[in-house]
Scaffold this motif. Structure first.
Motif, PDB file in Angstrom:
ATOM      1  N   SER A  45       0.783  -1.193  -0.116  1.00 35.77           N
ATOM      2  CA  SER A  45       0.093  -0.060  -0.085  1.00 35.77           C
ATOM      3  C   SER A  45       0.733   1.323   0.100  1.00 35.77           C
ATOM      4  CB  SER A  45      -0.751   0.079   1.181  1.00 35.77           C
ATOM      5  OG  SER A  45       0.025   0.240   2.424  1.00 35.77           O
ATOM      6  N   ASP A  66      -1.290  -5.276   3.799  1.00 37.67           N
ATOM      7  CA  ASP A  66      -2.183  -4.148   3.267  1.00 37.67           C
ATOM      8  C   ASP A  66      -2.817  -4.205   1.925  1.00 37.67           C
ATOM      9  OD1 ASP A  66      -3.926  -2.320   4.761  1.00 37.67           O
ATOM     10  OD2 ASP A  66      -1.987  -0.618   4.103  1.00 37.67           O
ATOM     11  N   GLY A  78      -5.634  -4.601   1.224  1.00 33.77           N
ATOM     12  CA  GLY A  78      -7.050  -3.934   1.016  1.00 33.77           C
ATOM     13  C   GLY A  78      -6.872  -2.377   0.678  1.00 33.77           C
ATOM     14  N   ARG A  79      -5.595  -1.846   1.107  1.00 31.83           N
ATOM     15  CA  ARG A  79      -5.592  -0.339   0.953  1.00 31.83           C
ATOM     16  C   ARG A  79      -4.602  -0.174  -0.308  1.00 31.83           C
ATOM     17  NH1 ARG A  79      -4.481   2.795   6.262  1.00 31.83           N
ATOM     18  NH2 ARG A  79      -2.889   1.085   6.735  1.00 31.83           N
ATOM     19  N   SER A  80      -4.114  -1.199  -1.199  1.00 32.31           N
ATOM     20  CA  SER A  80      -3.105  -1.117  -2.362  1.00 32.31           C
ATOM     21  C   SER A  80      -3.980  -0.870  -3.525  1.00 32.31           C
ATOM     22  CB  SER A  80      -2.483  -2.515  -2.359  1.00 32.31           C
ATOM     23  OG  SER A  80      -1.696  -2.502  -1.078  1.00 32.31           O
ATOM     24  N   ASP A  81      -3.155  -0.234  -4.500  1.00 26.67           N
ATOM     25  CA  ASP A  81      -3.645  -0.028  -5.789  1.00 26.67           C
ATOM     26  C   ASP A  81      -3.761  -1.344  -6.458  1.00 26.67           C
ATOM     27  OD1 ASP A  81      -4.176   0.653  -8.270  1.00 26.67           O
ATOM     28  OD2 ASP A  81      -2.317   1.580  -8.736  1.00 26.67           O
ATOM     29  N   ASP A  99      -6.420  -8.219   4.092  1.00 25.29           N
ATOM     30  CA  ASP A  99      -7.049  -6.732   4.457  1.00 25.29           C
ATOM     31  C   ASP A  99      -6.277  -6.523   5.843  1.00 25.29           C
ATOM     32  OD1 ASP A  99      -8.534  -4.734   4.642  1.00 25.29           O
ATOM     33  OD2 ASP A  99     -10.234  -5.648   5.476  1.00 25.29           O
ATOM     34  N   TYR A 125     -10.010  -3.012   6.682  1.00 26.08           N
ATOM     35  CA  TYR A 125     -10.623  -1.752   6.201  1.00 26.08           C
ATOM     36  C   TYR A 125     -11.625  -1.813   5.132  1.00 26.08           C
ATOM     37  CZ  TYR A 125     -10.027   2.874   3.566  1.00 26.08           C
ATOM     38  OH  TYR A 125     -10.660   3.846   3.206  1.00 26.08           O
ATOM     39  N   THR A 126     -11.500  -2.972   4.318  1.00 26.17           N
ATOM     40  CA  THR A 126     -12.470  -3.111   2.985  1.00 26.17           C
ATOM     41  C   THR A 126     -13.823  -3.524   3.342  1.00 26.17           C
ATOM     42  OG1 THR A 126     -11.686  -5.436   2.730  1.00 26.17           O
ATOM     43  CG2 THR A 126     -10.622  -3.728   1.646  1.00 26.17           C
ATOM     44  N   GLU A 149     -16.054  -4.550  -1.818  1.00 25.97           N
ATOM     45  CA  GLU A 149     -14.804  -4.202  -2.156  1.00 25.97           C
ATOM     46  C   GLU A 149     -13.930  -5.318  -2.420  1.00 25.97           C
ATOM     47  OE1 GLU A 149     -14.506   0.228  -0.614  1.00 25.97           O
ATOM     48  OE2 GLU A 149     -14.118  -1.260   0.798  1.00 25.97           O
TER      49      GLU A 149
END
Length: 279
Positions: free
Chosen positions: A33, A72, A74-77, A100, A104-105, A109
């Motif tokens: 992330s 991470d 879940g917050r990665s591109d 995740d 967060y997701t 998503e």
């Protein structure tokens, strides 16, 4: 499986720990992330891709079974994930775990993330297993795990009683009983002996000192306890009215009807009859 950061020292130690196993696995990970790469790793995306390629390849020289996690995720591109995971496959990883990490997701998503990875990662083929690893910071670990499974994941990383970092990880018993109880939805088998859940839950609770909340799904003390008079009346007539699984299926002896201020006459009458009183 031994878990190792993406460096040779950790990977060597993981291999020493598992090399005597019948089916050894090295599981290595590196964050992907933007927030982790910038503030924790202090690495550019290109450096992350290179490190993943090198360390997965190194792990593969030691062990035929290598798992890789983009921490991470879940917050990665997603587009960056496809590149990183493609390199992991090229370097010898056969299991790709999608964490995740911070819970967060949302389920929608996470389904989209897993589906996209399966469809867009270079080198993806039938021999690659997609794994899911979810945390419960927003209370959605089980829902996210099941969403990932519906999207095509075939490994789920779980814990007994949902123990784990911060708010915990996905609960094994919740995932397994969801797959079993809602088999028409998922059409999957786990091979897990579910009648051991209550026993294992108590064992883990005793050894860790972490008390299982009474209303915990599947193994909580109240999971098969009924106090509402309306519910009790239905249960006395037919248990399936208010129980979607049997207590015996998870290793609990029987349904527990609680006599309290919410109980109705039928429950009290039923209880007295069980005690041998003639009404």
């Amino acid at each position: 499986a031994g878990l190792a950061r993406a460096n040779k020292s950790d990977i060597d130690k993981a291999w020493e720990a598992v090399k005597g196993a019948q089916k050894p696995r090295i599981h290595t990970f590196l964050a992907t992330s933007p927030i982790h790469m910038k503030h924790k790793l202090k690495m550019d995306p290109e450096e992350v891709v290179q490190r993943v390629s090198e360390m997965v390849a190194y792990a593969r020289t030691l062990c035929a079974d290598v798992e890789f996690s983009p921490e991470d995720a879940g917050r990665s591109d997603p587009e960056f994930l496809y590149v990183v995971l493609g390199e992991a496959i090229k370097s010898g990883a056969t299991t790709l775990n999608i964490p995740d990490t911070v819970g967060y997701t949302t389920p929608d998503e996470y389904f989209k993330l897993i589906d996209g990875i399966i469809k867009n990662t270079p080198g993806m083929h039938e021999g690659i297993t997609i794994s899911v690893h979810c945390h419960d910071d927003l209370g959605m670990a089980t829902a996210n795990t099941l969403a990932g499974i519906r999207a095509g994941a075939r490994q789920a990383e779980v814990t007994v009683n949902g123990i784990g970092e911060r708010a915990g990880n996905t609960s094994m018993e919740e995932v397994v009983m969801s797959l079993k109880t809602r088999k028409p939805v998922y059409n999957l088998e786990t091979g897990i002996e579910t009648t051991q859940f209550a026993r294992v839950s108590k064992l883990v609770s005793n050894y860790t000192g972490i008390v299982v909340q009474p209303n915990k799904a599947i193994v909580g003390a109240n999971a098969f306890a009924h106090e509402s008079g309306i519910h009790q009346d239905g249960l006395i007539k037919e248990k399936s009215t208010y129980e979607i699984m049997t207590p015996q299926s998870v290793g609990i002896s029987d349904t527990h009807i609680v006599l309290g201020k919410h109980s109705g006459r039928n429950a009290i009458s039923h209880h007295l009859k069980k005690m041998g009183y003639v009404l």
